[in-house]
Scaffold this motif. Structure first.
Motif, PDB file in Angstrom:
ATOM      1  N   THR B 138     -46.406-116.412 -62.009  1.00 50.90           N
ATOM      2  CA  THR B 138     -47.243-115.316 -61.515  1.00 50.90           C
ATOM      3  C   THR B 138     -48.094-114.610 -62.576  1.00 50.90           C
ATOM      4  O   THR B 138     -49.133-114.047 -62.262  1.00 50.90           O
ATOM      5  N   SER B 139     -47.657-114.633 -63.845  1.00 50.69           N
ATOM      6  CA  SER B 139     -48.299-113.767 -64.848  1.00 50.69           C
ATOM      7  C   SER B 139     -49.780-114.085 -65.044  1.00 50.69           C
ATOM      8  O   SER B 139     -50.574-113.200 -65.335  1.00 50.69           O
ATOM      9  N   SER B 140     -50.168-115.328 -64.864  1.00 49.59           N
ATOM     10  CA  SER B 140     -51.567-115.680 -65.108  1.00 49.59           C
ATOM     11  C   SER B 140     -52.445-115.569 -63.866  1.00 49.59           C
ATOM     12  O   SER B 140     -53.642-115.812 -63.927  1.00 49.59           O
ATOM     13  N   VAL B 141     -51.859-115.189 -62.743  1.00 48.27           N
ATOM     14  CA  VAL B 141     -52.671-115.135 -61.515  1.00 48.27           C
ATOM     15  C   VAL B 141     -52.694-113.749 -60.851  1.00 48.27           C
ATOM     16  O   VAL B 141     -53.639-113.405 -60.145  1.00 48.27           O
ATOM     17  N   TYR B 142     -51.692-112.931 -61.102  1.00 52.60           N
ATOM     18  CA  TYR B 142     -51.619-111.637 -60.380  1.00 52.60           C
ATOM     19  C   TYR B 142     -52.364-110.527 -61.112  1.00 52.60           C
ATOM     20  O   TYR B 142     -52.805-109.557 -60.508  1.00 52.60           O
ATOM     21  N   ALA B 143     -52.498-110.664 -62.437  1.00 55.96           N
ATOM     22  CA  ALA B 143     -53.167-109.612 -63.212  1.00 55.96           C
ATOM     23  C   ALA B 143     -54.681-109.642 -62.949  1.00 55.96           C
ATOM     24  O   ALA B 143     -55.232-110.690 -62.651  1.00 55.96           O
ATOM     25  N   PRO B 144     -55.358-108.505 -63.083  1.00 50.23           N
ATOM     26  CA  PRO B 144     -56.813-108.491 -62.864  1.00 50.23           C
ATOM     27  C   PRO B 144     -57.573-109.261 -63.942  1.00 50.23           C
ATOM     28  O   PRO B 144     -58.685-109.731 -63.705  1.00 50.23           O
TER      29      PRO B 144
END
Lengths: 471, 212
Positions: B138-144
């Motif tokens: 998730t870390s590379s897709v959920y952040a703006p």
């Protein structure tokens, strides 16, 4: 001659008459045509750019067809290998013969997980089994997260196109829809509308108990499924929820993960004109030990739902090679005029007209095989070189062999054959008589066309006159 | 409970086997096993930079980690990004080495940017190959905003090389998720108008550091 029957004579039954009624209305709707031409025009402008990435595109397409041939000719082995490999990673594989079977299994998982909310990414198979309607009945909120599908869900409409679900809506239509359904001001721009969807869905990913995705490919040798997308909703739907359910048709198999090096760019170029879509995600099981996030459980539902009928038909079998890029829809003059919804099927356009009669029922859906000018543009643009227009003819042939054509048409053709094989009979009738016979016998032809106008002299007479002049 | 499933499995496999008893011939016999699909032209660094930038990715080249640190500090300063999300040990160590401050207790859900490494960079398509074993799902897709730190030694030509690298690196089983991420999240679902930042990051940075 083939087209003598093209507009309705052979079409009987309610499904066919609905199709004709809807098509007739849509074909004369200029607003609809303007929107579709605008969208497809943009698609046509970018596809040539995407194609430049391939060294030898024809060789690539032939290789792709050979690869799918290999996968489908060994489908049993491929599926068993996939099952063995992904099960070893902790995923559970469920086989479903029908849509009802698949729904029952999903219902069971939802109940077990006490599921209230599902985030789902774009999947035509879930449309095929009418998943959202089923979940709604169970009191489960199922949210479409792909922007196009989100728009369609808000409007309570099925997708219009297999790749671009809201292709038939202008930005003004969508702004109005958002204003009505989401209580936002009217007249927002595509950027603003997209931002609203982002805000609305962001929390849902982290709250949902289950994420559902389709699969663009099933990979046998590594036991993986592959999801192609641009927005990131597929990654989020398979990243946050504790349970990940994948639903896919059994035909989506590729033998090896290495095949994706070709199939991912191929799908991107023919689907949207891109070199590669923004996210191509390959998932091989739930979260493994030493991994920091991801679902605890993963289920893969392998759906037949008529696909083995196609497989058993050695002529139509190659329709199973389809990678669902939508190129044949965009290329089809019939699709562009009657639009995606007139078909009344999950899969529209040429590929839909080929597979729907085989997946469901030839008698009820055969009319789709006649909704074609046989121009062959679909075959021309297919990345895996499926002989689509020939398969449409094959469907027509099958339905006639099975006796599905109406008696009046069979009689008419029989008379036609007798008359045209008999020179003296042809010579007996002058043009007026031929006009009368043909234009009344083949009513379906004249319904959407001017009457046929035969020459007053027969061919035989003209031949003799010409010959006489020269000698 | 699984009785029905078991018989469904057998029924489907039986139908498949029956159907395949009548084989169809190979479509194109003359086509070679694997033609050269793509041609590798030019330096990988350059190819990656061009292709990534064409996707609206923001590319930066750094001759060493000290320059990387400098560039990162400038970026964080001008954008006023304070809430930086990092969940990888090697990035934490890199930041410690270069004395970049990382505030503790930052949530992915409300961070300004997420910083990750990658398995490799694909030059031909301008893609980062990310994996669940390295950065999580998730870390590379959920952040703006997604910031990826990579080294020139991680450049490969095509997707095919990426698959080989993954299989080599994880011989006992590939990560449960790998993804080729190519630029910011985008959509063209409204009138085929390109909009970035739909569900994934609106901005993606790649800092390519010479060496390692």
């Amino acid at each position: 001659m083939t087209n003598f029957t093209a507009t309705g004579k052979i079409m009987s039954g309610k499904t066919a008459s609905t199709f004709i009624a809807k098509s007739t209305i849509k074909a004369s709707n200029l607003d609809h045509r303007r929107k579709i031409n605008f969208n497809i025009g943009k698609y046509n402008a970018v596809v040539p750019q995407g194609k430049t990435q391939f060294n030898d595109l024809m060789a690539v397409r032939e290789h792709a067809k050979n690869t799918k041939w290999n996968a489908v000719e060994h489908l049993d082995v491929m599926l068993e290998t996939f099952e063995k490999n992904i099960s070893a990673r902790g995923a559970k594989v469920i086989w479903a013969e029908t849509a009802e079977d698949a729904l029952k299994e999903i219902g069971k998982i939802c109940k077990e997980k006490n599921c209230k909310t599902i985030v789902k990414s774009k999947s035509m198979v879930t449309e095929e089994i009418h998943l959202n309607k089923f979940l709604e009945k169970q009191g489960i909120e199922s949210i479409e997260t792909d922007l196009g599908e989100y728009i369609q869900q808000l409007d309570n409409e099925p997708p219009y196109h297999i790749v671009t679900p809201a292709m038939h809506k202008s930005k003004e239509d969508i702004a109005k829809l958002f204003a009505e359904k989401l209580n936002v001001p009217d007249g927002l721009s595509p950027q603003q509308l997209t931002l609203i969807a982002r805000e609305k869905l962001r929390k849902k990913y982290t709250e949902a108990e289950i994420g559902i995705t389709g699969a663009n490919f099933i990979i046998a040798d590594t036991g993986s499924i592959s999801v192609t997308e641009n927005e990131g909703n597929g990654r989020l739907s398979s990243g946050f929820p504790k349970t990940h359910i994948v639903i896919t048709g059994i035909e989506k198999v590729l033998p090896s993960i290495n095949d994706l090096a070709l199939f991912l760019p191929l799908l991107a170029t023919f689907g949207t004109g891109q070199k590669l879509t923004v996210y191509n995600t390959i998932i091989s099981g739930p979260r493994q030990k030493n991994e920091i996030d991801g679902p605890e459980e993963m289920y893969v539902i392998l759906l037949d739902n008529g696909r083995t009928n196609l497989l058993a038909n050695d002529k139509a079998r190659e329709a199973l090679y389809c990678i669902r890029c939508g190129a044949c829809l965009n290329a089809c003059p019939v699709y562009k005029n009657i639009g995606g919804h007139s078909y009344g099927t999950t899969y529209s356009g040429p590929i839909g007209s080929v597979i729907t009669p085989q997946l469901r029922n030839l008698k009820e859906w055969k009319h789709l095989s006649y909704a074609s000018s046989l121009c062959g543009n679909c075959t021309e643009v297919c990345p895996v070189r499926i002989n689509l227009h020939e398969l449409l003819l094959e469907n027509r042939h099958e339905s006639v062999v099975e006796g599905d054509s109406p008696v009046s048409e069979r009689v008419a053709w029989k008379m036609w054959k007798v008359a045209s094989l008999n020179r003296s009979m042809m010579n007996m009738a002058n043009g007026n008589l031929k006009n009368k016979v043909v234009n009344t016998m083949f009513k379906a032809w004249t319904k959407h066309r001017a009457d046929l106008d035969f020459s007053q002299k027969t061919f035989n007479q003209m031949w003799k006159e010409e010959r006489g002049k020269n000698s | 409970m699984y009785v029905k499933t078991l018989s469904s499995r057998e029924n489907i496999l039986k139908k498949i086997k029956q159907a395949l008893a009548k084989p169809v011939p190979l479509p194109f016999e003359e086509t070679s096993e694997s033609p050269a699909f793509f041609i590798n032209e030019g330096e990988l660094e350059l190819q990656f930079a061009e292709n990534f930038a064409a996707l609206q990715g923001r590319f930066s080249f750094c001759s060493d980690e000290a320059e990387l640190a400098q560039q990162l500090q400038t970026l964080f300063g001008t954008r006023q990004w304070k809430k930086l999300f990092v969940n990888e040990q090697n990035i934490r160590e890199l930041f410690a080495r270069q004395q970049i401050e990382l505030p503790p207790g930052i949530n992915l859900a409300d961070c300004d940017a997420s910083i990750t490494s990658c398995e490799c960079l694909i030059a031909r398509t301008g893609s980062m190959l990310l994996s669940s074993a390295q950065t999580g799902r998730t870390s590379s897709v959920y952040a703006p905003v997604h910031i990826c730190i990579a080294y020139t030694s991680q450049l490969v030509f095509d997707l095919k090389d990426g698959f080989e690298l993954i299989k080599r690196k994880y011989p006992s089983g590939i990560p449960s998720l790998i993804t080729f991420a190519s630029g910011p999240s985008r959509t063209a679902d409204i009138e085929k108008t390109l909009v970035t930042g739909v569900h994934g990051p609106k901005e993606v940075f790649c800092f390519l550091v010479e060496g390692r």
